[in-house]
Write a protein that holds these residues in place. Structure first.
Motif: not given
Length: 548
Positions: A25, A46-50, A443-444, A446-447, A450, A496
């Motif tokens: 991130l 790129g992820v949405r949270h560490e 939220g992943e 989205a990853t 993508e 998504f």
């Protein structure tokens, strides 16, 4: 070579180590890393949270056996990975967490000045959940320190390592250093080898207990040959599922938490324990009786002896040690194979009688999943059934978070495993998660969309925390905090751009939809509305009980 920035030196080191994928991130302090990575062939996800970056690196490492890399920013960004790093530590996943730290020009030893994202000692936060930590003190140390940290992470027993880099070093230009020379291979010195072979040769009922260290050492073939020579059943821990082929004549059904399989342990007069520490989850908190004689094979003598005291300890790589063991051949292989087959039938009958839905679920997984598919589960009732009873076809085909037991592991770890598909020439990843654990990292999606990863997410929606609900019901207390109205998971996934379907129960419709899902070339999700009873490998249902 001309001068290179610290970020470029870090990326050079990752490339020299054969890194193919990193997860991370961006933050204000680590942007130079993203610039440097953009000039390479390394895939950056790129992820949405560490925390998802840590889990994804773990999933990648478990599927490949290679180093998983998570890139995060300073302070809260680094701290967000701690749950994932703890799981990697408990499960011995080789993960490198690269975190930036505040600029060296603003840091004062022993003083927290209030710099953006500053902590008093960032490396110290990671000490309880890593093998080791490094913080570089000059820009020209970055490349060599990456090599040192990576080698330590991959050195048995494998595990996560922390690397902190003050952000100003990433743009500083310095001459690169040569990477450190690889350490010399340790000479195998086993003075007790003959004594161990003799003890196995004279055993009446030998048994092999194989753990995750055996799988990571790729010792399956050697263990299989030894088991046949001894006519000894092989019990595998959660971390060693898939060590032996399903058709191996000595492979005992899973898990040891069933009385039918546990009897094999109770009868054994000599146990050969390979790559294991006999943790509480496998031994029902050490209610399994200590064997009359125990031979331990481990890279760490202290680790081998911390729960059951061995009579003989053979320190070294599991595969090399087992290959060096030459006990006398024992009769009885055909009888053992027939007995194990009978135990397997009784275990399957027990599942069908106790929880028919779980029996349907497990049979569908076995019949529908492609041979090269990998299962990644979460801390959920359906995941416990998979971890305990799914027949894993080969090594590194199951990732199960029962090292530390971190809820929310499954979905982001499946992203890392999916990203590894090309590296291992493997097939689809199927994530089995509950509704509660899935929401940790929703939220992943989205990853997933993508990156178009080959992942099928099976969300078993029981309207809450099913395991905790069972605990409260068993104790006869009111339900609190365990029930909710689930969101529209199908609509959420589709928002998504991820195809999703829903089904009730694990019957024919589930089988058809799962078959279609795993045959797809795109990421997708299947939501199953169902409630399962927890299996025997969950602690409230352990059959061994503490004596008063």
């Amino acid at each position: 070579m001309a001068g290179r920035t610290g970020a470029q030196q870090l990326v050079d080191a990752l490339m020299a180590l054969g890194t193919e994928v990193v997860f991370g991130l961006p933050g204000v302090h680590n942007l130079p890393l993203w610039e440097a990575l953009g000039q390479t062939g390394i895939r950056v996800i790129g992820v949405r949270h560490e925390q998802a970056a840590g889990y994804a690196a773990d999933g990648y490492a478990r599927r490949t056996g290679k180093l998983g890399v998570a890139l995060v920013t300073t302070g809260p960004g680094a701290a967000n990975t701690l749950g994932a790093v703890g799981e990697a530590m408990a499960s011995a996943a080789p993960v490198l967490v690269v975190a930036t730290e505040i600029p060296s020009t603003l840091h004062r030893p022993g003083v927290v000045r209030g710099v953006l994202h500053e902590t008093s000692d960032q490396q110290a936060m990671f000490a309880p959940v890593t093998k080791a930590g490094f913080t570089v003190h000059r820009a020209d140390q970055i490349g060599t320190t990456v090599h040192r940290a990576a080698r330590l992470a991959l050195q048995p027993q494998t595990g996560p390592v922390y690397l902190g880099i003050p952000t100003d070093y990433l743009r500083e230009v310095t001459p690169p250093r040569e990477p450190p020379a690889p350490p010399a291979e340790r000479v195998l010195d086993l003075p007790d080898l003959a004594r161990a072979a003799e003890l196995l040769s004279t055993a009446r009922r030998p048994l092999i207990w194989a753990g995750g260290g055996a799988l990571r050492a790729e010792a399956g073939e050697a263990i299989g040959k030894l088991a046949e020579r001894l006519a000894a059943p092989v019990l595998t821990t959660f971390g060693a599922r898939g060590l032996l082929p399903l058709e191996h004549p000595c492979l005992a059904p899973n898990p040891v938490h069933t009385p039918e399989v546990g009897q094999l342990w109770d009868e054994a007069d000599v146990v050969l324990a390979i790559g294991t520490d006999f943790d509480g989850l496998m031994t029902q908190n050490w209610l399994m009786p200590a064997p009359p004689k125990l031979i331990a094979v481990n890279v760490d003598a202290g680790d081998a002896a911390k729960n059951y005291r061995p009579d003989i300890t053979l320190v070294g790589d599991a595969r090399r040690v087992v290959e060096s063991l030459h006990p006398q051949q024992r009769p009885g292989l055909a009888e053992l194979t027939a007995r194990l087959a009978g135990i397997g039938r009784r275990v399957r009958r027990r599942i069908r009688d106790e929880e028919p839905q779980a029996a349907d679920f497990l049979s569908t997984l076995e019949e529908v999943l492609p041979p090269d598919a990998m299962l990644v589960t979460d801390m959920c009732v359906a995941g416990y059934w998979v971890g305990g009873f799914h027949r894993v076809r080969a090594p590194r085909r199951l990732a199960y978070p029962m090292g530390w037991g971190t809820l929310g592991y499954g979905f982001p770890a499946s992203i890392g495993a999916g990203a590894a598909a090309e590296a291992v020439q493997g097939g689809r990843v199927v994530c089995v998660t509950g509704d509660g654990g899935f929401l940790y990292a929703v939220g992943e999606l989205a990853t997933l969309a993508e990156e178009q990863l080959p992942v099928t997410v099976v969300v078993v929606d029981d309207g809450g925390y099913g395991m905790l609900r069972y605990d409260q019901d068993s104790e006869g207390v009111p339900r609190r905090g365990v029930d909710w109205d689930s969101p529209d998971f199908v609509g959420l996934a589709r928002s998504f751009g991820v195809h999703a379907d829903r089904v009730s129960g694990f019957g024919r419709a589930f089988r058809r939809l799962l078959s279609e899902s795993v045959e797809s070339d795109e990421p997708n999700m299947l939501v199953v509305r169902a409630k399962l009873k927890p299996p025997l490998n969950t602690s409230p249902r352990w059959y061994r009980k503490q004596r008063d």
